[in-house]
Design a protein around this motif. Structure first.
Motif, PDB file in Angstrom:
ATOM      1  N   SER A 148      49.154  37.256  49.273  1.00  0.00           N
ATOM      2  CA  SER A 148      50.347  36.627  48.685  1.00  0.00           C
ATOM      3  C   SER A 148      50.425  36.846  47.176  1.00  0.00           C
ATOM      4  O   SER A 148      51.263  36.234  46.513  1.00  0.00           O
ATOM      5  CB  SER A 148      50.356  35.128  48.992  1.00  0.00           C
ATOM      6  N   VAL A 149      49.570  37.715  46.619  1.00  0.00           N
ATOM      7  CA  VAL A 149      49.578  37.969  45.180  1.00  0.00           C
ATOM      8  C   VAL A 149      50.946  38.496  44.763  1.00  0.00           C
ATOM      9  O   VAL A 149      51.496  39.406  45.374  1.00  0.00           O
ATOM     10  CB  VAL A 149      48.476  38.982  44.810  1.00  0.00           C
ATOM     11  N   GLY A 150      51.506  37.905  43.718  1.00  0.00           N
ATOM     12  CA  GLY A 150      52.811  38.312  43.227  1.00  0.00           C
ATOM     13  C   GLY A 150      53.976  37.675  43.952  1.00  0.00           C
ATOM     14  O   GLY A 150      55.130  37.947  43.616  1.00  0.00           O
ATOM     15  N   GLY A 151      53.717  36.830  44.940  1.00  0.00           N
ATOM     16  CA  GLY A 151      54.780  36.230  45.724  1.00  0.00           C
ATOM     17  C   GLY A 151      55.014  34.771  45.397  1.00  0.00           C
ATOM     18  O   GLY A 151      54.632  34.268  44.345  1.00  0.00           O
ATOM     19  N   THR A 152      55.635  34.063  46.335  1.00  0.00           N
ATOM     20  CA  THR A 152      55.970  32.656  46.197  1.00  0.00           C
ATOM     21  C   THR A 152      55.346  31.875  47.341  1.00  0.00           C
ATOM     22  O   THR A 152      54.583  32.415  48.155  1.00  0.00           O
ATOM     23  CB  THR A 152      57.495  32.461  46.210  1.00  0.00           C
ATOM     24  N   ALA A 153      55.706  30.580  47.405  1.00  0.00           N
ATOM     25  CA  ALA A 153      55.217  29.748  48.504  1.00  0.00           C
ATOM     26  C   ALA A 153      55.667  30.285  49.855  1.00  0.00           C
ATOM     27  O   ALA A 153      54.975  30.105  50.863  1.00  0.00           O
ATOM     28  CB  ALA A 153      55.702  28.315  48.314  1.00  0.00           C
ATOM     29  N   TYR A 255      59.009  41.657  38.874  1.00  0.00           N
ATOM     30  CA  TYR A 255      58.114  41.245  37.800  1.00  0.00           C
ATOM     31  C   TYR A 255      57.892  39.739  37.892  1.00  0.00           C
ATOM     32  O   TYR A 255      58.831  38.979  38.169  1.00  0.00           O
ATOM     33  CB  TYR A 255      58.702  41.583  36.423  1.00  0.00           C
ATOM     34  N   ASN A 256      56.675  39.314  37.661  1.00  0.00           N
ATOM     35  CA  ASN A 256      56.436  37.883  37.512  1.00  0.00           C
ATOM     36  C   ASN A 256      55.183  37.665  36.675  1.00  0.00           C
ATOM     37  O   ASN A 256      54.260  38.487  36.675  1.00  0.00           O
ATOM     38  CB  ASN A 256      56.359  37.170  38.865  1.00  0.00           C
ATOM     39  N   GLY A 257      55.165  36.551  35.967  1.00  0.00           N
ATOM     40  CA  GLY A 257      54.043  36.193  35.116  1.00  0.00           C
ATOM     41  C   GLY A 257      53.855  34.697  35.099  1.00  0.00           C
ATOM     42  O   GLY A 257      54.783  33.928  35.372  1.00  0.00           O
ATOM     43  N   SER A 258      52.638  34.273  34.794  1.00  0.00           N
ATOM     44  CA  SER A 258      52.349  32.840  34.749  1.00  0.00           C
ATOM     45  C   SER A 258      51.202  32.587  33.787  1.00  0.00           C
ATOM     46  O   SER A 258      50.364  33.460  33.548  1.00  0.00           O
ATOM     47  CB  SER A 258      52.004  32.296  36.139  1.00  0.00           C
ATOM     48  N   VAL A 259      51.167  31.379  33.248  1.00  0.00           N
ATOM     49  CA  VAL A 259      50.069  30.941  32.404  1.00  0.00           C
ATOM     50  C   VAL A 259      49.841  29.459  32.666  1.00  0.00           C
ATOM     51  O   VAL A 259      50.803  28.692  32.837  1.00  0.00           O
ATOM     52  CB  VAL A 259      50.357  31.200  30.904  1.00  0.00           C
ATOM     53  N   SER A 260      48.585  29.048  32.774  1.00  0.00           N
ATOM     54  CA  SER A 260      48.259  27.636  32.962  1.00  0.00           C
ATOM     55  C   SER A 260      47.097  27.285  32.054  1.00  0.00           C
ATOM     56  O   SER A 260      46.160  28.080  31.890  1.00  0.00           O
ATOM     57  CB  SER A 260      47.889  27.347  34.420  1.00  0.00           C
ATOM     58  N   LEU A 261      47.156  26.094  31.445  1.00  0.00           N
ATOM     59  CA  LEU A 261      46.128  25.636  30.520  1.00  0.00           C
ATOM     60  C   LEU A 261      45.839  24.169  30.772  1.00  0.00           C
ATOM     61  O   LEU A 261      46.717  23.410  31.203  1.00  0.00           O
ATOM     62  CB  LEU A 261      46.594  25.806  29.065  1.00  0.00           C
ATOM     63  N   ASN A 262      44.600  23.777  30.511  1.00  0.00           N
ATOM     64  CA  ASN A 262      44.285  22.363  30.490  1.00  0.00           C
ATOM     65  C   ASN A 262      43.212  22.119  29.437  1.00  0.00           C
ATOM     66  O   ASN A 262      42.411  23.009  29.117  1.00  0.00           O
ATOM     67  CB  ASN A 262      43.817  21.867  31.861  1.00  0.00           C
ATOM     68  N   ALA A 750      40.571  39.905  36.408  1.00  0.00           N
ATOM     69  CA  ALA A 750      40.641  40.485  37.748  1.00  0.00           C
ATOM     70  C   ALA A 750      41.879  41.355  37.844  1.00  0.00           C
ATOM     71  O   ALA A 750      42.949  41.013  37.325  1.00  0.00           O
ATOM     72  CB  ALA A 750      40.682  39.393  38.817  1.00  0.00           C
ATOM     73  N   LEU A 751      41.736  42.497  38.495  1.00  0.00           N
ATOM     74  CA  LEU A 751      42.843  43.422  38.742  1.00  0.00           C
ATOM     75  C   LEU A 751      43.083  43.461  40.246  1.00  0.00           C
ATOM     76  O   LEU A 751      42.154  43.675  41.029  1.00  0.00           O
ATOM     77  CB  LEU A 751      42.498  44.812  38.215  1.00  0.00           C
ATOM     78  N   THR A 752      44.344  43.239  40.655  1.00  0.00           N
ATOM     79  CA  THR A 752      44.668  43.137  42.075  1.00  0.00           C
ATOM     80  C   THR A 752      45.761  44.125  42.435  1.00  0.00           C
ATOM     81  O   THR A 752      46.763  44.240  41.725  1.00  0.00           O
ATOM     82  CB  THR A 752      45.151  41.719  42.424  1.00  0.00           C
ATOM     83  N   LEU A 753      45.576  44.809  43.537  1.00  0.00           N
ATOM     84  CA  LEU A 753      46.589  45.702  44.100  1.00  0.00           C
ATOM     85  C   LEU A 753      46.907  45.228  45.508  1.00  0.00           C
ATOM     86  O   LEU A 753      46.010  45.046  46.326  1.00  0.00           O
ATOM     87  CB  LEU A 753      46.082  47.146  44.134  1.00  0.00           C
ATOM     88  N   ARG A 754      48.185  45.018  45.780  1.00  0.00           N
ATOM     89  CA  ARG A 754      48.601  44.567  47.109  1.00  0.00           C
ATOM     90  C   ARG A 754      49.794  45.377  47.583  1.00  0.00           C
ATOM     91  O   ARG A 754      50.714  45.652  46.813  1.00  0.00           O
ATOM     92  CB  ARG A 754      48.984  43.083  47.094  1.00  0.00           C
ATOM     93  N   VAL A 755      49.787  45.748  48.852  1.00  0.00           N
ATOM     94  CA  VAL A 755      50.925  46.397  49.490  1.00  0.00           C
ATOM     95  C   VAL A 755      51.323  45.557  50.693  1.00  0.00           C
ATOM     96  O   VAL A 755      50.539  45.406  51.642  1.00  0.00           O
ATOM     97  CB  VAL A 755      50.597  47.834  49.927  1.00  0.00           C
ATOM     98  N   SER A 756      52.507  44.989  50.666  1.00  0.00           N
ATOM     99  CA  SER A 756      52.992  44.191  51.787  1.00  0.00           C
ATOM    100  C   SER A 756      53.690  45.095  52.798  1.00  0.00           C
ATOM    101  O   SER A 756      54.326  46.092  52.435  1.00  0.00           O
ATOM    102  CB  SER A 756      53.968  43.119  51.289  1.00  0.00           C
ATOM    103  N   TYR A 791      52.389  45.752  44.724  1.00  0.00           N
ATOM    104  CA  TYR A 791      52.237  44.845  43.575  1.00  0.00           C
ATOM    105  C   TYR A 791      50.921  45.165  42.864  1.00  0.00           C
ATOM    106  O   TYR A 791      49.884  45.330  43.501  1.00  0.00           O
ATOM    107  CB  TYR A 791      52.209  43.383  44.015  1.00  0.00           C
ATOM    108  N   LEU A 792      50.971  45.234  41.540  1.00  0.00           N
ATOM    109  CA  LEU A 792      49.783  45.404  40.721  1.00  0.00           C
ATOM    110  C   LEU A 792      49.711  44.234  39.761  1.00  0.00           C
ATOM    111  O   LEU A 792      50.643  44.017  38.966  1.00  0.00           O
ATOM    112  CB  LEU A 792      49.830  46.725  39.946  1.00  0.00           C
TER     113      LEU A 792
END
Length: 820
Positions: A148-153, A255-262, A750-756, A791-792
């Motif tokens: 599900s890398v690069g996708g949604t719920a 394209y999608n991007g995200s950032v999370s901090l605590n 981490a580098l991820t490659l996914r083909v759906s 998706y990369l």
């Protein structure tokens, strides 16, 4: 854990919770330190630390670590000792220590290494498996699932066992789309009723795990005939600064991007996240219709192409506060902005008694949806009464939608009325909910739970039908425009009792729910008001068998499915110039009796779970299609206009079996397989539709490979058999996904490659049949969305946050307690 270790641990816990032993008072010191996870240096809270005399192994004192992993052994006499530290999931530590006559001994940081420990049928690991399959629920750890890398719920749920997601976002379990979707245990109105925008707005990278409860207890809402899906978002509470940043690029403009901090400082933990998605998908589709309307045959062959462009921006901001007396408070705000544009062309060939002609048109759908969720969660526990817990939550949801659907004929004959038209919707939704739950142990093996919940939603909006004037402008057509108001209030209370005696466990529960629904449509049918009070029993019986950690479980629950406002309000939602959806205010809830028998077996490192299930539905709500003969004569220009609606359609039965297997085939290869096979039958209550029966099922096989310590590979196959509807069927479909992840820079990235849909096999085909005294209608539909996408992605981990070391390198979690 042997009997001596168990006895020593119990003694240490007793010493930590009661007065310390009397010690020699002449020369005393103390021992302090901190227990850490040896793999990631994170604190280990609530671990047992025990001190023994070296000479005779006599127990001296013990303590339990705090939430930060710190411990202190008070009033220790000078001498030589052995320190023992134990916590589930980690190797026990034995260390010689010497306390001198001049003060306290500080051991500093003491590391414990993760291991695998089995206790009473529960597998506790230093690292969670990708799928933890218990009898009462399945837990899918999303960070371990690379598909599900690069996708949604929506993409996450497509890879969840027992769950299927159709092309329009409708989520179903075991063939039933009447399910409840929760986000962090709270209902999200926009997420129910067939998926909706809310699921598309949640990036997969922000989801920690998904819980699937197929036969919920009385603790859960009674709504959701097919079960409950709880999407749990990631929450960071580690000390200091921590977080993750990710960027993913997909083929053909995705394209999608995200950032999370605590940041955790003392008793306050601040957290925040932001994400954005810009995705373009292309598709082609076709619909063939053949019908007889009042003795005249009409055929339509429609072909089209679409381009869907979705932009979504969201975030989450809040804090966790630790309060005195074992209390905590969490406050969070989640805004979300969604912009969608769907444009396409259609070519329709229409044949009737007057001959054959073609109409070409352009279609456009624009969606602007903004929503905000505000929540506050409270938790209280009692040190002196282990297991006693009080929780409370309050949520507020606001949603505003501005949606415009339009079509323009570009070639061929068409009536002036439908040369070009638009339908514009404005929606404003406000929702508030509050819930209180209390757990009270009545001994070590007995527990009582109770809770109250209230929920109110108000929803108002307008739908204006706009017709083109000869000069190119648009006029509002009052007879075909409307305004609506809708409100719903529910109030619920429940109580459950749970007890263990020997190898047996039993749980019984009762839930009462009151519902008050009202609505009205200007220029439509209404007003209407529905009011009903129902009682929902549930029960579970469990038998634990020591041999191979087996477990048998029998459960029953009664549930209902309330019609939503789209199914109740009688206003037309045009999808193109020849089809629309409309609600029915006479629709009533459907009621479900669900029975399950499950068995779980652990054989070496393999885990096998099997389930038999039966579901009976009365007053079944089915989605139907009808020919609108009046609209066909007025606006169809020789073609048919169809209406989709919901109706209480007799009874439905579904029974079948599920099987889940998790088996390591080698040190570097683990196989996880899930499958279900069930029969569904629909008994008609009227003469317009016939009783039907079909066999269907789902299957998912995931192969997880670890060829090198830092490279993970997943190969996943999904299959869904044909699905029966009240007037037709959906054809089977299947796909294969491939994903690879390489950890870099000492696990900082981490580098991820996914083909759906690796072989581009996903497509949707459906058939429908309608027969009435006035009409005979048959249709076949086909759609092929852009499903093979590469998706990369690149992720950078901040602070103590790191990727899991392996996708799935530990045995499955088994056993567990009752659901809910």
């Amino acid at each position: 854990m042997n009997s001596l270790s168990f006895f020593q641990t119990c003694c240490a816990a007793t010493l930590a919770l009661t007065a310390p032993l009397s010690l020699q008072a002449q020369t005393t010191g103390g021992i302090t330190g901190a227990l850490l996870d040896g793999s990631n240096q994170q604190p280990l809270p609530f671990a047992n630390v025990v001190l023994f005399r070296s000479q005779d192994s006599t127990l001296v004192t013990g303590a339990q670590t705090s939430e930060t992993g710190r411990f202190r052994l008070e009033k220790v006499a000078a001498g030589t000792y052995t320190l023992r530290a134990t916590v589930l999931g980690y190797q026990a530590l034995r260390r010689p220590v010497t306390v001198g006559p001049n003060g306290t001994l500080d051991l500093g940081n003491v590391a414990l290494q993760p291991t695998t420990t089995q206790l009473s049928g529960v597998t506790v690991t230093g690292e969670r498996a990708a799928v933890q399959d218990n009898l009462d629920k399945k837990v899918i750890n999303v960070e371990k699932d690379l598909s599900s890398v690069g996708g949604t719920a929506v993409n996450v749920l497509q890879n969840v066992p027992s769950v299927a997601v159709s092309a329009d976002g409708t989520v179903s379990m075991r063939g039933s789309s009447n399910i409840t979707i929760l986000i962090d245990g709270k209902p999200s109105g926009a997420a129910n009723g067939g998926g909706g925008n809310r699921l598309e707005q949640i990036p997969a990278s922000s989801i920690e795990k998904v819980e699937v409860v197929t036969n919920p207890s009385a603790r859960y809402d009674a709504a959701g005939a097919g079960g409950v899906i709880n999407i749990i978002l990631k929450k960071q509470k580690k000390d200091g600064w921590n977080g993750q940043a990710a960027l993913t690029v997909g083929t053909q403009d995705k394209y999608n991007g995200s950032v999370s901090l605590n940041r955790r400082a003392g008793k306050v933990n601040y957290f925040g996240s932001a994400d954005g998605r810009d995705m373009i998908f292309r598709s082609r589709m076709s619909t063939d219709q053949d019908a007889y309307l009042l003795g005249e045959r009409v055929t339509t062959f429609q072909r089209g192409t679409n381009v869907r462009h979705n932009r979504n921006y969201g975030g989450r901001l809040g804090f966790d506060l630790t309060l005195p007396a074992n209390q905590s408070l969490t406050v969070a705000v989640q805004p979300n902005i969604n912009r969608g544009l769907n444009e396409g062309t259609q070519a329709a060939t229409i044949t009737n008694a007057d001959g054959t002609r073609q109409i070409n048109s352009e279609f456009s759908s624009r969606e602007n949806v903004d929503n905000t969720d505000v929540s506050a969660d409270y938790r209280r526990t009692w040190e002196a009464h282990k297991g006693r817990e009080l929780t409370g939550s309050a949520t507020y949801t606001y949603l505003h939608a501005d949606v415009e659907v339009g079509q323009r004929n570009t070639e061929g004959s068409a009536t002036a009325d439908l040369l070009q038209w638009k339908q514009q919707f404005l929606v404003n939704l406000h929702g508030v909910a509050g819930q209180v739950d209390y757990v009270h142990p009545l001994g070590e093996k007995t527990r009582f739970d109770a809770g109250l919940k209230g929920q109110f939603q108000t929803n108002g909006g307008t739908g204006d039908f706009l017709q083109q004037r000869p000069d190119g402008g648009f006029d509002r057509v009052a007879p075909r425009s409307y305004a609506y108001d809708f409100s719903e209030y529910t109030q619920a209370g429940y109580a459950t009792y749970q007890r263990e005696f020997g190898p047996w466990s039993v749980q019984g529960g009762l839930r009462a729910e009151y519902t008050n629904t009202s609505g009205e449509v200007e220029n439509g049918r209404g007003p209407f008001r529905l009011e009903y009070l129902n009682v929902f029993p549930s029960g579970t019986l469990v038998r634990n068998i020591k041999a191979h950690d087996q477990r048998l479980q029998l459960s029953y629950s009664r549930r209902l499915n309330r019609p939503n406002f789209m199914q109740l309000l009688a206003f037309p939602l045009w999808q193109d110039q020849r089809s629309y959806r409309i609600g029915d205010p006479t629709l009533r809830p459907e009621y479900i009796n669900a029975l399950e028998l499950g068995h779980q077996l652990t054989w070496g490192q393999a885990n096998v779970t099997s389930t038999l299930f039966l579901r009976q539905t009365t007053n079944a709500i089915q989605r139907l299609t009808a020919i609108d003969s009046v609209a066909s004569r007025l606006y169809g220009n020789g073609a048919l206009i169809t209406a989709q609606y919901a109706d209480n359609f007799g009874k439905a039965y579904s029974y079948g079996a599920e099987l889940s297997i998790n088996q390591p085939l080698a040190k570097w290869w683990r196989l996880t397989a899930n499958g279900s096979l069930f029969q569904t039958s629909i008994t008609a209550a009227t003469g317009n539709e016939s009783s039907r029966r079909t066999v269907s099922g789902t299957a998912r096989v995931m192969n997880s490979f670890t060829p090198t310590p830092k490279l993970d590979i997943q190969l996943t196959g999904n299959y869904r058999a044909a699905v029966l509807t009240s007037q037709g069927r959906f054809a089977p479909q299947g796909s294969i996904d491939l994903a690879l992840r390489q950890r870099l820079f000492n696990d900082r990235a981490a580098l991820t490659l996914r083909v759906s849909d690796l072989f581009n096999t996903l497509r949707n085909r459906s058939e429908s049949f309608v027969k009435t005294p006035e009409t005979q209608y048959a249709a076949t539909s086909y759609s092929k969305w852009e499903s093979r996408v590469g998706y990369l992605g690149f992720s950078w981990f901040l602070g103590n946050t790191k990727p899991s070391k392996k996708i799935d390198n530990q045995p499955q979690g088994g056993g567990g307690g009752f659901g809910g």
